[in-house]
Design a protein around this motif. Structure first.
Motif, short mmCIF file in Angstrom:
data_model
loop_
_atom_site.label_atom_id
_atom_site.label_comp_id
_atom_site.label_asym_id
_atom_site.label_seq_id
_atom_site.Cartn_x
_atom_site.Cartn_y
_atom_site.Cartn_z
N VAL A 40 5.97 2.85 19.19
CA VAL A 40 5.86 1.62 18.44
C VAL A 40 6.31 2.30 16.49
N MET A 41 7.52 1.63 16.61
CA MET A 41 8.56 2.07 15.55
C MET A 41 8.70 0.97 14.63
N ALA A 42 8.06 1.50 12.93
CA ALA A 42 7.76 1.11 11.68
C ALA A 42 8.57 1.30 10.46
N VAL A 43 8.91 0.38 9.47
CA VAL A 43 9.18 0.78 8.40
C VAL A 43 8.88 -0.32 7.63
N ALA A 44 8.44 0.91 6.49
CA ALA A 44 7.66 0.40 4.68
C ALA A 44 8.67 0.02 4.02
N ASP A 45 8.73 -0.71 2.85
CA ASP A 45 9.65 -0.58 1.77
C ASP A 45 8.09 -0.71 0.97
N GLY A 46 8.05 0.46 0.11
CA GLY A 46 7.68 0.39 -1.52
C GLY A 46 7.94 -0.83 -2.82
N LEU A 47 7.29 -1.93 -3.28
CA LEU A 47 8.26 -2.44 -4.30
C LEU A 47 8.11 -1.93 -5.34
N GLY A 48 10.15 -2.22 -5.10
CA GLY A 48 10.45 -1.35 -6.41
C GLY A 48 9.95 -2.02 -7.86
N GLY A 49 9.47 -1.57 -8.90
CA GLY A 49 8.29 -2.04 -9.91
C GLY A 49 7.20 -1.83 -9.36
N HIS A 50 6.24 -1.62 -8.71
CA HIS A 50 5.15 -2.07 -8.49
C HIS A 50 4.86 -0.16 -8.79
N PRO A 51 3.48 0.36 -9.18
CA PRO A 51 3.02 1.71 -9.75
C PRO A 51 2.73 2.49 -8.66
N PHE A 52 3.39 1.50 -7.70
CA PHE A 52 1.61 2.14 -6.13
C PHE A 52 3.25 1.79 -4.86
N GLY A 53 3.85 1.47 -4.89
CA GLY A 53 4.58 1.24 -3.30
C GLY A 53 4.70 2.24 -3.35
N ASP A 54 5.22 3.04 -3.18
CA ASP A 54 4.96 5.06 -2.81
C ASP A 54 3.84 4.60 -1.99
N GLU A 55 2.89 4.62 -2.09
CA GLU A 55 1.57 4.66 -2.16
C GLU A 55 1.00 3.84 -0.70
N ALA A 56 1.44 2.52 -1.01
CA ALA A 56 0.87 1.42 -0.41
C ALA A 56 1.90 1.05 1.42
N ALA A 57 3.03 1.76 1.26
CA ALA A 57 3.87 1.74 2.30
C ALA A 57 3.51 3.08 2.60
N GLN A 58 3.24 3.54 2.71
CA GLN A 58 2.40 5.27 3.35
C GLN A 58 1.26 4.80 4.13
N ALA A 59 0.06 4.60 3.08
CA ALA A 59 -0.69 3.26 3.74
C ALA A 59 -0.84 2.57 4.92
N ALA A 60 0.44 1.61 4.61
CA ALA A 60 0.91 0.28 5.83
C ALA A 60 0.91 1.33 6.92
N VAL A 61 2.64 2.47 6.72
CA VAL A 61 2.36 2.96 8.23
C VAL A 61 1.43 3.36 8.92
N ASP A 62 0.69 4.49 8.01
CA ASP A 62 0.20 5.91 8.19
C ASP A 62 -1.29 4.41 9.44
N ALA A 63 -1.90 2.99 8.80
CA ALA A 63 -2.59 2.73 9.40
C ALA A 63 -2.37 1.95 10.88
N LEU A 64 -1.04 2.20 11.10
CA LEU A 64 -0.68 1.65 11.95
C LEU A 64 -1.00 2.28 13.70
N PRO A 65 -1.37 1.65 14.94
CA PRO A 65 -1.73 2.70 15.98
C PRO A 65 -0.35 3.00 16.63
N GLU A 66 -1.19 4.22 17.15
CA GLU A 66 0.23 4.71 18.24
C GLU A 66 0.39 3.98 19.10
N ARG A 67 0.22 2.69 19.48
CA ARG A 67 0.33 1.83 20.72
C ARG A 67 0.03 0.47 20.05
N ILE A 68 0.36 -0.59 20.55
CA ILE A 68 1.02 -1.57 20.41
C ILE A 68 1.15 -2.89 22.27
N THR A 69 0.15 -3.37 22.19
CA THR A 69 0.37 -3.19 23.84
C THR A 69 0.37 -5.39 24.24
#
Length: 269
Positions: A40-69
């Motif tokens: 599994v490979m993923a890229v997330a971009d915290g939206l510029g100008g949003h004060p929590f974009g980096d947190e949202a990007a981290q939360a999104a990739v952390d929520a992904l499973p290790e296998r998607i079938t």
């Protein structure tokens, strides 16, 4: 065509990230390689100008499973990512807002190679996926979910229409659903000389488009891909591909965080 098994395909993965002119890095990347050959490979971009974009990007990739079938598991993965980002800073959001300047928002693009040897790709927002056949010729790329002036019309962390609803799987799932890239075409590319799967935030392609226009992405006038940017000698490893693309973005002039993930798939290695 006989389906290629995951175990028969070698994968070489590389990632690159640069902060560019921004004050901080809001992009996030995640790669997982499993013993059965799936990944599994993923890229997330915290939206510029949003004060929590980096947190949202981290939360999104952390929520992904290790296998998607399967498609169902990809849908569930996006739903989990959306729920994780939506759950950040509830005191700042309004249930009436799909997009807000204060809620945590991110884009997300995910590629998964299944244990059965299928490629799944989905995305939300303006981070993109590109498929580049190593042998050359037209590839494929996703279509950004964005509007005029860079407005992201569909992202991760947005309000869902009703409580308990599942996140709408972005268009472009590559297994049996896409007329553009059927499974047989993907496996044909791999059986030839191999396939490059490139995920990137808009920090890669925005400056290039401003400099060279959309033709930069194509091997020919009728198809858009990253093939033109990658001459044959620069397709020999995932590291070389990632370095070449980052160098191209630097030359065009970085205007944002830039994050690239590359998987190089070859048969029998």
């Amino acid at each position: 065509m006989t389906r290629i098994s995951a175990a028969s395909v070698g994968v070489d993965i590389a990632t690159r990230a640069e902060v560019g002119p921004r004050d901080r890095q809001e992009d996030r990347v995640r790669t997982v390689a499993n013993a059965d050959g799936s990944w599994v490979m993923a890229v997330a971009d915290g939206l510029g100008g949003h004060p929590f974009g980096d947190e949202a990007a981290q939360a999104a990739v952390d929520a992904l499973p290790e296998r998607i079938t399967s498609q169902a598991e990809m849908t569930a993965a996006f739903d989990a990512a959306n729920a994780a980002a939506w759950g950040l800073h509830p005191e700042m959001r309004s249930p009436d807002e799909g997009v807000s300047s204060v809620i945590a928002l991110t884009t997300l693009v995910v590629a998964a190679w299944t244990p059965e040897g299928r490629l799944l790709v989905s995305w939300a927002g303006d981070s993109m996926a590109f498929l580049v056949p190593i042998a050359g010729g037209p590839g494929w790329h996703s279509t950004p979910h964005g509007g005029p002036m860079g407005f992201v019309s569909r992202g991760i962390g947005m309000f869902r229409a009703s409580p308990g609803s599942t996140y709408e799987l972005p268009a472009g799932h590559l297994e049996n659903l896409s007329e553009d890239v059927p499974a047989a075409r993907v496996q044909g590319w791999i059986s030839d000389q191999g396939l490059l799967v490139v995920l990137a935030t808009d920090g890669l392609f925005d400056p290039v488009l401003m400099t060279h226009d959309r033709g930069w992405f194509g091997d020919d006038a009728d198809d858009l891909s990253l093939g033109f940017a990658l001459p044959p000698e620069r397709r020999e490893s995932a590291d070389t591909v990632a370095d070449t693309l980052m160098d191209t973005a630097r030359f065009a002039g970085l205007i944002d965080n830039t994050t690239i993930a590359v998987a190089r798939l070859t048969l029998g290695t």
